[in-house]
Structures are given as structure tokens and as C-alpha cells.
Motif scaffolding. Structure first.
Motif, mmCIF file in Angstrom:
data_model
loop_
_atom_site.group_PDB
_atom_site.id
_atom_site.type_symbol
_atom_site.label_atom_id
_atom_site.label_comp_id
_atom_site.label_asym_id
_atom_site.label_seq_id
_atom_site.Cartn_x
_atom_site.Cartn_y
_atom_site.Cartn_z
ATOM 1 N N TRP A 1 19.895 24.363 34.006
ATOM 2 C CA TRP A 1 19.356 23.073 33.591
ATOM 3 C C TRP A 1 17.975 22.799 34.184
ATOM 4 C CZ3 TRP A 1 23.553 18.702 34.028
ATOM 5 C CH2 TRP A 1 24.726 19.101 33.353
ATOM 6 N N THR A 2 17.855 22.960 35.495
ATOM 7 C CA THR A 2 16.605 22.597 36.166
ATOM 8 C C THR A 2 15.414 23.398 35.668
ATOM 9 O OG1 THR A 2 17.758 21.804 38.138
ATOM 10 C CG2 THR A 2 15.442 22.431 38.397
ATOM 11 N N PRO A 3 15.475 24.744 35.630
ATOM 12 C CA PRO A 3 14.310 25.472 35.107
ATOM 13 C C PRO A 3 14.051 25.200 33.630
ATOM 14 C CG PRO A 3 16.142 26.980 35.579
ATOM 15 C CD PRO A 3 16.500 25.666 36.159
ATOM 16 N N LEU A 4 15.100 24.956 32.851
ATOM 17 C CA LEU A 4 14.917 24.629 31.435
ATOM 18 C C LEU A 4 14.176 23.307 31.284
ATOM 19 C CD1 LEU A 4 15.515 24.884 28.375
ATOM 20 C CD2 LEU A 4 17.721 23.778 28.830
ATOM 21 N N ILE A 5 14.613 22.293 31.986
ATOM 22 C CA ILE A 5 13.993 20.974 31.908
ATOM 23 C C ILE A 5 12.543 21.029 32.392
ATOM 24 C CG2 ILE A 5 14.039 18.645 32.907
ATOM 25 C CD1 ILE A 5 17.140 18.900 32.819
ATOM 26 N N GLU A 6 12.301 21.718 33.486
ATOM 27 C CA GLU A 6 10.940 21.821 34.013
ATOM 28 C C GLU A 6 10.030 22.539 33.028
ATOM 29 O OE1 GLU A 6 11.461 23.720 37.784
ATOM 30 O OE2 GLU A 6 12.017 21.864 38.827
ATOM 31 N N TRP A 7 10.552 23.560 32.362
ATOM 32 C CA TRP A 7 9.743 24.292 31.382
ATOM 33 C C TRP A 7 9.422 23.394 30.189
ATOM 34 C CZ3 TRP A 7 10.164 25.783 26.285
ATOM 35 C CH2 TRP A 7 9.229 26.726 25.841
ATOM 36 N N LEU A 8 10.411 22.651 29.703
ATOM 37 C CA LEU A 8 10.193 21.762 28.568
ATOM 38 C C LEU A 8 9.175 20.676 28.910
ATOM 39 C CD1 LEU A 8 13.893 21.391 27.353
ATOM 40 C CD2 LEU A 8 12.034 22.463 26.065
ATOM 41 N N GLN A 9 9.239 20.163 30.128
ATOM 42 C CA GLN A 9 8.307 19.120 30.543
ATOM 43 C C GLN A 9 6.871 19.633 30.648
ATOM 44 O OE1 GLN A 9 10.329 18.069 34.166
ATOM 45 N NE2 GLN A 9 11.241 16.213 33.292
ATOM 46 N N ALA A 10 6.736 20.912 30.902
ATOM 47 C CA ALA A 10 5.394 21.483 31.122
ATOM 48 C C ALA A 10 4.710 21.962 29.850
ATOM 49 C CB ALA A 10 5.497 22.654 32.104
ATOM 50 N N ILE A 11 5.394 21.877 28.705
ATOM 51 C CA ILE A 11 4.781 22.339 27.450
ATOM 52 C C ILE A 11 3.570 21.459 27.112
ATOM 53 C CG2 ILE A 11 5.138 22.633 24.968
ATOM 54 C CD1 ILE A 11 8.091 23.047 25.529
ATOM 55 N N PRO A 12 2.448 22.043 26.766
ATOM 56 C CA PRO A 12 1.286 21.233 26.377
ATOM 57 C C PRO A 12 1.591 20.378 25.158
ATOM 58 C CG PRO A 12 0.660 23.525 26.777
ATOM 59 C CD PRO A 12 2.151 23.488 26.779
ATOM 60 N N SER A 13 1.032 19.182 25.117
ATOM 61 C CA SER A 13 1.296 18.252 24.009
ATOM 62 C C SER A 13 0.534 18.682 22.770
ATOM 63 C CB SER A 13 0.877 16.831 24.405
ATOM 64 O OG SER A 13 1.650 16.366 25.483
ATOM 65 N N ARG A 14 1.153 18.341 21.616
ATOM 66 C CA ARG A 14 0.457 18.474 20.346
ATOM 67 C C ARG A 14 0.518 17.134 19.638
ATOM 68 N NH1 ARG A 14 2.236 24.001 17.179
ATOM 69 N NH2 ARG A 14 1.956 25.473 18.885
ATOM 70 N N ALA A 15 -0.448 16.885 18.827
ATOM 71 C CA ALA A 15 -0.481 15.616 18.086
ATOM 72 C C ALA A 15 0.560 15.620 16.993
ATOM 73 C CB ALA A 15 -1.868 15.387 17.515
ATOM 74 N N ARG A 16 0.663 14.515 16.255
ATOM 75 C CA ARG A 16 1.638 14.408 15.182
ATOM 76 C C ARG A 16 1.505 15.565 14.210
ATOM 77 N NH1 ARG A 16 1.843 9.120 11.397
ATOM 78 N NH2 ARG A 16 2.143 8.165 13.454
#
Length: 404
Positions: free
Chosen positions: A386-401
């Protein structure tokens, strides 16, 4: 069957039996025991071993039956309230797991489309309040939207994988519009395989792709899958005639991966404190395992013949909606999580998606000392998965709509 046949085998192989010198020789393992058995019967009397064998068979059968009965009579049932549905199509719904978590409702919270397998239902991702990957993600500021496939209706019984991926595309489009930016996508088991096709077909709408025990190269390691491979064409015919592959047949396929597992786990359950947390979690997990959904006939044929038989995805020949799905052409940030103790999806099958040459291009590989189910519900799942998965998801660069 193995226990019951032991008595017949002993009558065939024991010294002095009319059939002991018949066509087949005595197995080496039995031959090694014969002197010890002979010494036992010389000391305690003829027939002692045979009587002891009968008693042990009966003891094991009674213990298995008692364990199953204890499970069936247990009072525990899943009581978690499911979150609201925000989108639906046919019998498929999108459940918003962030609706009741303040952190997940915060401005800028990362939306995650979570795609479970088509076979076992999604509840393993939300088993209890303490062992819920989905609620854990929401508590950490992600906003997971779960795909609940529901039960097959008449139209869905005719679905192939292209139809399911097309449905995922429409769910993704809704979510991208709702979140005002491209969501991340997470797929578990067969759901992961489907999300690879989703990312290949909709790369601008996928901010990142997380794959948990997702099978891809079905010929990388066929150990333990011999029964499934050998019966695949026959079962595909069954699915063709019925319009679906029934749950009982799917359960038999899972049983074939480890035939002794049921004996071991129900014996272990019988020895638990029936009022304790361990017994409670065992019952909830077993309920989930026994509450699978039938597989649409065309999908069953694709999986049994095309995937397991011909390795269509692993050989680069899987075509979804007219497009060949080639992982090496997918460039979105990707995470491939591989449980080393997985008996359902061989680690080598999942590892193909992280292969430097043929796998996903922008990929991080994470090997976990866990099992297929243990990676999401075991006592070590939170720390190791869970922890490495969540941290990886949080670190993904944002994209616009819409990924623009």
C-alpha cells in the motif's frame, strides 16, 4: 480422492497381495517404507498398519469437514457500507471511495480509476475497515473510483475484451471530466491486463498506470497451470454453449493451482480462536473467494484459448478495437508490482510488463515478498504494498483535463 485412494493403493502394493507383482512396480517411496511397516506388524500384529492408515484417513476427512462446517456456521459477514455510485453503464458502476474522506475531497486530490478482475469481485480491495486498500488510498489524499463490474446481463454475456475495454474508456472519460485532469489508473490481476489496453488506446487520458499482479506473458512460466491449459479448449466450448463460464468451473480452475490448499486452510481455521480477528478475516476472505462472478462467454474463450493457450498478449498479437496492444509503445509513467509468492499469476508472467526491451517504456518495477491476495490484505500489505503504491501515485506529474 488422494486420501481415499491410499487404502486401495496399500492393498495393491502390500507384500503378499495377489496384485503386488502385477504390471506396475512398487513406487520407490513405498518400497522404502515396506521394511518399517513389516517390523511394525511383526511387533504389534498383522493388519496394524492397515488399521492405522484407515484411522488417519478418517481423522483428516473429519478435520476437513469440521473446518468447512465451522466456516459455514460462522456468524461474521462483511458489513462495510459501500460508497455512492457516480457513473453506471449496464451493470457496471463507478464507486467513489473518496466521497466520505476529507483528504480525498481536497482540491487537487489525485483521481485513480481502480479496475479489479472480471472473475473475483472487488471486495478484496475493501475487506474490512482496517484492511481496505481503497480506504487507505482515500485517507492519504487520493480519490479512488472503483469499477464494480456487477453481474452479467444479457448484453454483457456477449462481451469480449474489446467491449470491456471500451466500457473502461467511457468510465475514464467521465472521470477525466469530473476530476478536470487525467486520472491515474490502477489494475489488479486481470483488471491490470485490461488497463494495459486502456492505456494503449487512451494515453492522453491516463496520467499513470499502476499494475498489481497483472498477467501478460502467459507462457513465461506455465508451472501449475497444466490443468488449465489442457482443459482450456473444452471449457471454451462450454462457455460458447452457455454464454458464460460458470463460477463453479472457475473455482475448479483456481483449485487446480494448489489442490491441497483447501485441506490446509480449513484445518488451520479449525485451530483458530473462532472469536478472534484471525478467524473473522478468514471468513470474510473465504466469502469473497466463494462469491465470484461468471465470465462472459467470448471473454472466457479469449482467456482460455487466446491468452493461456496461444499467449496472444505476451506475443504482441492481442488486438483490442482494431489496435494491437504493444506495451513497449506505452510511455505513460508505470508501476509494475510483482508478488514473488503468487500462485495465481506467475511472477514471470507479470514481470514481462517490466521487461527492458518488450515491456512498458517508463516503468518502475517493485518485487514484493507476498502472495497474490496477500499483497492487498495480509498483515504486511500496508507496509510493503500500500505505502509504496500510494507514494508512487501521489508523485505522478499532473496533466490538464483530458490529458492536454
Amino acid at each position: 480422492m488422494t486420501w481415499a485412494s491410499s487404502e486401495s493403493a496399500w492393498r495393491h502394493w502390500k507384500p503378499g497381495s495377489p496384485t503386488s507383482k502385477a504390471n506396475s512396480p512398487v513406487p520407490e517411496a513405498i518400497s522404502a517404507l515396506l521394511p518399517e511397516i513389516a517390523a511394525l506388524e511383526a511387533r504389534d500384529g498383522a493388519g496394524k498398519f492397515e488399521s492405522a492408515l484407515s484411522r488417519e484417513i478418517a481423522r483428516r476427512m473429519h478435520r476437513l469437514a469440521d473446518g468447512v462446517l465451522a466456516y459455514r456456521q460462522h456468524a461474521v459477514h462483511r458489513t462495510l457500507e459501500n460508497p455512492p455510485a457516480v457513473w453506471s453503464e449496464g451493470n457496471t458502476r463507478l464507486l467513489d471511495y473518496g466521497a466520505t474522506h476529507r483528504a480525498a475531497r481536497a482540491r487537487g486530490a489525485r483521481a485513480v480509476l481502480v479496475v479489479p478482475s472480471l472473475i473475483n469481485r472487488w471486495e478484496v480491495l475493501d475487506l474490512t475497515a482496517e484492511k481496505s486498500l481503497l480506504r487507505g488510498m482515500a485517507a492519504q489524499g487520493l480519490r479512488p473510483y472503483l469499477v464494480d463490474w456487477g453481474s452479467l446481463d444479457d448484453e454483457e454475456r456477449r462481451f469480449d475484451t474489446t467491449a470491456y475495454v471500451a466500457r473502461l474508456e467511457r468510465a475514464l472519460a467521465f472521470l477525466a471530466k469530473r476530476a478536470r485532469r487525467a486520472p491515474a489508473v490502477m489494475g489488479y490481476c486481470m483488471g491490470g491486463t485490461l488497463t494495459v489496453a486502456l492505456a494503449a488506446r487512451q494515453p492522453r487520458r491516463v496520467a499513470g498506470l499502476a499494475l498489481l499482479a497483472a498477467p501478460w506473458d502467459f507462457h513465461a512460466d506455465r508451472t501449475g497451470h497444466a490443468f488449465l491449459v489442457s482443459t482450456g479448449p473444452l471449457l471454451a466450448q462450454v462457455a460458447d454453449r452457455l454464454g458464460e463460464l460458470p463460477v463453479d468451473i472457475l473455482q475448479t480452475l483456481f483449485w487446480s493451482l494448489d489442490p491441497w490448499l483447501a485441506m490446509k486452510k480449513f484445518g488451520r481455521f479449525l485451530g483458530m480462536d473462532q472469536e478472534g480477528a484471525g478467524a473473522r478475516e478468514f471468513v470474510l476472505l473465504e466469502d469473497w473467494l466463494n462469491d465470484g462472478a461468471p465470465l462472459a462467454g467470448p471473454v472466457a474463450r479469449e482467456c482460455l484459448v487466446g491468452w493461456y493457450g496461444d499467449n496472444v498478449p505476451g506475443s504482441g498479437k492481442w488486438v483490442v478495437g482494431g489496435r494491437r496492444i504493444v506495451p513497449a509503445k506505452i510511455k505513460v509513467p508505470s508501476l509494475v508490482m510483482i508478488p514473488s509468492g503468487d500462485r495465481i499469476v506467475p511472477p514471470l508472467s507479470a514481470a514481462a510488463l517490466a521487461d527492458p526491451e518488450k515491456g512498458l517504456k517508463n516503468v518502475k518495477r517493485l518485487d514484493l515478498p507476498l502472495g497474490h491476495i496477500g499483497m492487498v490484505v495480509s498483515s504486511r500489505a500496508r507496509d510493503l504494498c500500500w505505502t509504496p503504491l500510494i507514494e508512487w501515485l501521489q508523485a505522478i506529474p499532473s496533466r490538464a483535463r483530458n490529458g492536454a
